[in-house]
Write a protein that holds these residues in place. Structure first.
Motif, PDB file in Angstrom:
ATOM      1  N   GLN A   6     -30.995  31.380 -23.780  1.00  0.00           N
ATOM      2  CA  GLN A   6     -30.130  30.284 -23.921  1.00  0.00           C
ATOM      3  C   GLN A   6     -29.886  29.716 -25.573  1.00  0.00           C
ATOM      4  O   GLN A   6     -28.838  29.284 -25.732  1.00  0.00           O
TER       5      GLN A   6
ATOM      6  N   LEU B 165     -25.924  29.574 -26.950  1.00  0.00           N
ATOM      7  CA  LEU B 165     -25.611  28.277 -27.666  1.00  0.00           C
ATOM      8  C   LEU B 165     -25.112  28.713 -29.059  1.00  0.00           C
ATOM      9  O   LEU B 165     -24.152  27.870 -29.581  1.00  0.00           O
TER      10      LEU B 165
ATOM     11  N   GLN C 281     -21.575  29.947 -28.771  1.00  0.00           N
ATOM     12  CA  GLN C 281     -20.773  29.000 -28.171  1.00  0.00           C
ATOM     13  C   GLN C 281     -19.949  28.098 -29.111  1.00  0.00           C
ATOM     14  O   GLN C 281     -20.556  27.466 -30.098  1.00  0.00           O
TER      15      GLN C 281
ATOM     16  N   TRP D 284     -18.271  24.756 -30.644  1.00  0.00           N
ATOM     17  CA  TRP D 284     -18.784  23.300 -30.728  1.00  0.00           C
ATOM     18  C   TRP D 284     -18.274  22.428 -29.500  1.00  0.00           C
ATOM     19  O   TRP D 284     -18.891  21.758 -28.669  1.00  0.00           O
TER      20      TRP D 284
ATOM     21  N   THR E 299     -19.691  23.469 -26.365  1.00  0.00           N
ATOM     22  CA  THR E 299     -21.195  22.687 -26.256  1.00  0.00           C
ATOM     23  C   THR E 299     -21.087  21.367 -25.863  1.00  0.00           C
ATOM     24  O   THR E 299     -21.818  20.612 -25.127  1.00  0.00           O
TER      25      THR E 299
ATOM     26  N   GLN F  91     -20.423  20.466 -22.433  1.00  0.00           N
ATOM     27  CA  GLN F  91     -21.480  20.760 -21.556  1.00  0.00           C
ATOM     28  C   GLN F  91     -21.083  22.086 -20.658  1.00  0.00           C
ATOM     29  O   GLN F  91     -21.463  22.035 -19.462  1.00  0.00           O
TER      30      GLN F  91
ATOM     31  N   SER G 169     -22.117  25.415 -19.660  1.00  0.00           N
ATOM     32  CA  SER G 169     -23.375  26.119 -19.680  1.00  0.00           C
ATOM     33  C   SER G 169     -23.033  27.671 -19.603  1.00  0.00           C
ATOM     34  O   SER G 169     -21.685  27.984 -19.381  1.00  0.00           O
TER      35      SER G 169
END
Length: 336
Positions: A61, A65, A68, A70, A73, A76, A78
């Motif tokens: 995870q 993240l 990824q 911003w 993120t 959300q 996933s």
């Protein structure tokens, strides 16, 4: 003058349609079933791709993240969501190479994501619809608080603004929660307009009358939400309930127009808005793959309701001014 010509042309072209025929069209729409199934996400290509993507990219995870953007993120997205999105397009390409039609995924067409926004066109049009309800500020400036429906239309505007807010959220990122809020709030707009037409037809005096109407509407809304939230979230049932009360709302405003006099300019605006919404519903039945992977039938429905909203508030303002004249209170207007 332009609106009179337009409404005369429209009403002359649809004068042969009776109210019973229009209600029959609504009842036919009640028979339309909504299916949540879609062969895109059930295809072997998609399921295999998602499985491989998850095994390859979703084991860490923190690593996911860190790579990824911003804005994904914040919204959300996933790792599993990202896999589904990437595999969706790989599946679309595979279907295209095999000469097959564009598939749906989890009941939705594939859309190009823009800065993490799932359905950019629907988000834009939802925002514009919400802003259109700021026309209630013009109503406040021109209509006296003594007019019977003054506060009812304020309540309607707040309900509608809230509904378009959740429509924006839902089309930005589809989750179980945002989907339910979108559906729940959409129904609140339908019922609030039903409440408004009841009060317009039967009056707001004595005060117990609008309170009885409000209690009935709240009870209907509570039961519907309870059923969807705690018994069974049924797409077909939800659509049928919305169309049924939409038909009642349409019939109510047509009765108002008949009693008030259809030759009056502001009454014609009411009728034009109601007919506009009725025919815009057909867009929901024209289920086609998104143009440019952005504009689908649902987003076009949202686009179409923007001018209808402006027309509706034009009617609401003029109807309020007319009631103000009947009360002999035409000079008691707000100037702010």
């Amino acid at each position: 003058m332009g609106i009179q010509r337009l409404t005369h042309k429209i009403f002359s072209s649809i004068s042969y349609i009776s109210a019973s025929q229009l209600l029959l069209c609504f009842l036919i729409l009640l028979c339309v079933k909504v299916t949540a199934g879609s062969y895109g996400d059930r295809s072997y290509i998609f399921m295999k791709c998602v499985s491989n993507c998850g095994n390859k990219n979703c084991t860490s995870q923190s690593k996911f993240l860190s790579a990824q953007p911003w804005y994904l993120t914040v919204l959300q997205w996933s790792c599993k969501d990202e896999c589904r999105y990437q595999c969706m397009w790989k599946t679309v390409d595979a279907f295209h190479k095999d000469g097959l039609s564009v598939p749906q995924f989890h009941g939705k067409w594939p859309f190009v994501r823009l800065f993490g926004i799932q359905e950019p066109a629907s988000v834009l049009f939802s925002v514009l619809n919400g802003l259109a309800h700021l026309r209630i500020l013009s109503y406040r400036k021109q209509v006296s608080p003594k007019v019977p429906l003054y506060y009812i239309w304020h309540l309607y505007a707040l309900v509608a603004f809230n509904a378009w807010f959740w429509s924006t959220v839902f089309h930005t990122k589809d989750t179980d929660f945002t989907e339910k809020m979108d559906y729940f709030c959409a129904f609140s707009v339908v019922l609030s307009n039903c409440y408004a037409v009841l009060c317009r037809l039967y009056g707001t005096s004595p005060v117990r009358r609008p309170l009885i109407f409000a209690a009935l509407v709240i009870a209907l809304y509570t039961y519907h939400i309870y059923y969807l939230a705690f018994v069974h979230f049924d797409y077909g049932y939800n659509m049928q309930v919305n169309i049924f009360f939409g038909a009642l709302n349409f019939a109510g405003w047509m009765l108002y127009a008949y009693k008030e006099g259809i030759k009056k300019r502001y009454v014609q605006k009411c009728m034009l808005a109601m007919f506009g919404l009725t025919f815009l519903i057909l867009l929901e039945l024209l289920d086609f793959p998104p143009l440019l992977w952005i504009f689908d039938a649902h987003s076009m429905w949202h686009a179409g309701t923007i001018p209808v909203c402006y027309l509706w508030y034009s009617f609401v303002i003029e109807d309020g001014l007319n009631m103000q004249l009947e009360l002999g209170d035409d000079k008691d207007k707000k100037t702010v």
